[in-house]
Design a protein around this motif. Structure first.
Motif, PDB file in Angstrom:
ATOM      1  N   GLY A   6      -9.162  24.154  -7.478  1.00  0.00           N
ATOM      2  CA  GLY A   6      -8.363  25.373  -7.316  1.00  0.00           C
ATOM      3  C   GLY A   6      -9.134  26.592  -7.766  1.00  0.00           C
ATOM      4  O   GLY A   6     -10.345  26.553  -7.983  1.00  0.00           O
ATOM      5  N   PRO A   7      -8.445  27.715  -7.923  1.00  0.00           N
ATOM      6  CA  PRO A   7      -9.094  28.959  -8.341  1.00  0.00           C
ATOM      7  C   PRO A   7      -9.755  28.815  -9.721  1.00  0.00           C
ATOM      8  O   PRO A   7      -9.202  28.188 -10.617  1.00  0.00           O
ATOM      9  CB  PRO A   7      -7.960  29.970  -8.393  1.00  0.00           C
ATOM     10  N   ILE A   8     -10.922  29.392  -9.845  1.00  0.00           N
ATOM     11  CA  ILE A   8     -11.672  29.345 -11.098  1.00  0.00           C
ATOM     12  C   ILE A   8     -12.060  30.756 -11.487  1.00  0.00           C
ATOM     13  O   ILE A   8     -12.500  31.541 -10.643  1.00  0.00           O
ATOM     14  CB  ILE A   8     -12.951  28.491 -10.954  1.00  0.00           C
ATOM     15  N   LYS A   9     -11.911  31.086 -12.765  1.00  0.00           N
ATOM     16  CA  LYS A   9     -12.360  32.373 -13.283  1.00  0.00           C
ATOM     17  C   LYS A   9     -13.230  32.104 -14.498  1.00  0.00           C
ATOM     18  O   LYS A   9     -12.779  31.566 -15.494  1.00  0.00           O
ATOM     19  CB  LYS A   9     -11.176  33.253 -13.676  1.00  0.00           C
ATOM     20  N   ILE A  10     -14.496  32.464 -14.404  1.00  0.00           N
ATOM     21  CA  ILE A  10     -15.434  32.309 -15.514  1.00  0.00           C
ATOM     22  C   ILE A  10     -15.720  33.703 -16.036  1.00  0.00           C
ATOM     23  O   ILE A  10     -16.318  34.525 -15.347  1.00  0.00           O
ATOM     24  CB  ILE A  10     -16.723  31.614 -15.061  1.00  0.00           C
ATOM     25  N   THR A  11     -15.298  33.970 -17.257  1.00  0.00           N
ATOM     26  CA  THR A  11     -15.487  35.311 -17.806  1.00  0.00           C
ATOM     27  C   THR A  11     -16.808  35.439 -18.540  1.00  0.00           C
ATOM     28  O   THR A  11     -17.463  36.467 -18.450  1.00  0.00           O
ATOM     29  CB  THR A  11     -14.334  35.671 -18.750  1.00  0.00           C
ATOM     30  N   THR A  12     -17.216  34.410 -19.268  1.00  0.00           N
ATOM     31  CA  THR A  12     -18.455  34.479 -20.031  1.00  0.00           C
ATOM     32  C   THR A  12     -19.153  33.126 -19.993  1.00  0.00           C
ATOM     33  O   THR A  12     -18.523  32.107 -20.231  1.00  0.00           O
ATOM     34  CB  THR A  12     -18.183  34.852 -21.498  1.00  0.00           C
ATOM     35  N   VAL A  13     -20.434  33.149 -19.700  1.00  0.00           N
ATOM     36  CA  VAL A  13     -21.258  31.948 -19.777  1.00  0.00           C
ATOM     37  C   VAL A  13     -22.374  32.252 -20.751  1.00  0.00           C
ATOM     38  O   VAL A  13     -23.160  33.169 -20.536  1.00  0.00           O
ATOM     39  CB  VAL A  13     -21.832  31.560 -18.402  1.00  0.00           C
ATOM     40  N   SER A  14     -22.437  31.502 -21.837  1.00  0.00           N
ATOM     41  CA  SER A  14     -23.466  31.755 -22.837  1.00  0.00           C
ATOM     42  C   SER A  14     -24.835  31.357 -22.310  1.00  0.00           C
ATOM     43  O   SER A  14     -24.959  30.668 -21.307  1.00  0.00           O
ATOM     44  CB  SER A  14     -23.152  30.976 -24.116  1.00  0.00           C
ATOM     45  N   SER A  15     -25.849  31.773 -22.974  1.00  0.00           N
ATOM     46  CA  SER A  15     -27.219  31.527 -22.541  1.00  0.00           C
ATOM     47  C   SER A  15     -27.502  30.033 -22.463  1.00  0.00           C
ATOM     48  O   SER A  15     -27.225  29.287 -23.388  1.00  0.00           O
ATOM     49  CB  SER A  15     -28.180  32.184 -23.527  1.00  0.00           C
ATOM     50  N   GLY A  16     -28.051  29.614 -21.344  1.00  0.00           N
ATOM     51  CA  GLY A  16     -28.430  28.227 -21.192  1.00  0.00           C
ATOM     52  C   GLY A  16     -27.327  27.319 -20.699  1.00  0.00           C
ATOM     53  O   GLY A  16     -27.514  26.125 -20.618  1.00  0.00           O
ATOM     54  N   ALA A  17     -26.162  27.845 -20.374  1.00  0.00           N
ATOM     55  CA  ALA A  17     -25.055  27.008 -19.932  1.00  0.00           C
ATOM     56  C   ALA A  17     -25.176  26.689 -18.445  1.00  0.00           C
ATOM     57  O   ALA A  17     -25.716  27.464 -17.675  1.00  0.00           O
ATOM     58  CB  ALA A  17     -23.736  27.712 -20.206  1.00  0.00           C
ATOM     59  N   VAL A  18     -24.657  25.531 -18.063  1.00  0.00           N
ATOM     60  CA  VAL A  18     -24.621  25.118 -16.670  1.00  0.00           C
ATOM     61  C   VAL A  18     -23.162  24.879 -16.307  1.00  0.00           C
ATOM     62  O   VAL A  18     -22.467  24.137 -16.975  1.00  0.00           O
ATOM     63  CB  VAL A  18     -25.431  23.822 -16.435  1.00  0.00           C
ATOM     64  N   VAL A  19     -22.704  25.531 -15.246  1.00  0.00           N
ATOM     65  CA  VAL A  19     -21.334  25.353 -14.783  1.00  0.00           C
ATOM     66  C   VAL A  19     -21.392  24.576 -13.481  1.00  0.00           C
ATOM     67  O   VAL A  19     -21.970  25.036 -12.507  1.00  0.00           O
ATOM     68  CB  VAL A  19     -20.634  26.717 -14.571  1.00  0.00           C
ATOM     69  N   GLN A  20     -20.807  23.386 -13.467  1.00  0.00           N
ATOM     70  CA  GLN A  20     -20.793  22.544 -12.280  1.00  0.00           C
ATOM     71  C   GLN A  20     -19.348  22.292 -11.894  1.00  0.00           C
ATOM     72  O   GLN A  20     -18.550  21.871 -12.714  1.00  0.00           O
ATOM     73  CB  GLN A  20     -21.493  21.216 -12.546  1.00  0.00           C
ATOM     74  N   VAL A  21     -19.030  22.541 -10.631  1.00  0.00           N
ATOM     75  CA  VAL A  21     -17.687  22.295 -10.127  1.00  0.00           C
ATOM     76  C   VAL A  21     -17.816  21.385  -8.921  1.00  0.00           C
ATOM     77  O   VAL A  21     -18.498  21.710  -7.959  1.00  0.00           O
ATOM     78  CB  VAL A  21     -17.000  23.622  -9.738  1.00  0.00           C
ATOM     79  N   GLY A  22     -17.179  20.249  -8.969  1.00  0.00           N
ATOM     80  CA  GLY A  22     -17.209  19.328  -7.839  1.00  0.00           C
ATOM     81  C   GLY A  22     -18.479  18.498  -7.803  1.00  0.00           C
ATOM     82  O   GLY A  22     -19.189  18.354  -8.792  1.00  0.00           O
ATOM     83  N   ASP A  23     -18.749  17.948  -6.633  1.00  0.00           N
ATOM     84  CA  ASP A  23     -19.908  17.067  -6.456  1.00  0.00           C
ATOM     85  C   ASP A  23     -21.198  17.873  -6.406  1.00  0.00           C
ATOM     86  O   ASP A  23     -21.225  19.003  -5.955  1.00  0.00           O
ATOM     87  CB  ASP A  23     -19.774  16.275  -5.161  1.00  0.00           C
ATOM     88  N   SER A  24     -22.252  17.262  -6.868  1.00  0.00           N
ATOM     89  CA  SER A  24     -23.551  17.925  -6.833  1.00  0.00           C
ATOM     90  C   SER A  24     -24.640  16.871  -6.710  1.00  0.00           C
ATOM     91  O   SER A  24     -24.617  15.857  -7.390  1.00  0.00           O
ATOM     92  CB  SER A  24     -23.748  18.734  -8.111  1.00  0.00           C
ATOM     93  N   LEU A  25     -25.588  17.134  -5.828  1.00  0.00           N
ATOM     94  CA  LEU A  25     -26.700  16.208  -5.652  1.00  0.00           C
ATOM     95  C   LEU A  25     -27.827  16.516  -6.630  1.00  0.00           C
ATOM     96  O   LEU A  25     -28.398  15.627  -7.242  1.00  0.00           O
ATOM     97  CB  LEU A  25     -27.226  16.284  -4.214  1.00  0.00           C
TER      98      LEU A  25
END
Length: 73
Positions: A6-25
């Motif tokens: 569904g809808p996603i809101k990312i307000t802050t991602v700190s240094s070095g973070a990885v945001v993965q949503v769903g499948d990824s190869l």
């Protein structure tokens, strides 16, 4: 297996973070950094003793680009 997200809101991602949503190869985060420090600056631990007579850090950088990170290749 496909994921429905569904809808996603990312307000802050700190240094070095990885945001993965769903499948990824293949995930390949890329980042570069340059740090200047003097002698003994990154020593960590208990009961440290550092003896530095003279500590000079050369921050002269004549080239324009050090580490180029282009897109997600």
């Amino acid at each position: 297996m496909p994921a429905i997200v569904g809808p996603i809101k990312i307000t802050t991602v700190s240094s070095g973070a990885v945001v993965q949503v769903g499948d990824s190869l293949y995930i390949s985060p890329k980042t570069t950094a340059k740090t200047y420090s003097g002698a003994g600056a990154f020593n960590t631990g208990d009961f440290l003793q550092t003896n530095n007579g003279i500590s000079l850090t050369n921050t002269l950088d004549s080239d324009v680009f050090d580490s180029n990170v282009k897109q997600n290749n």
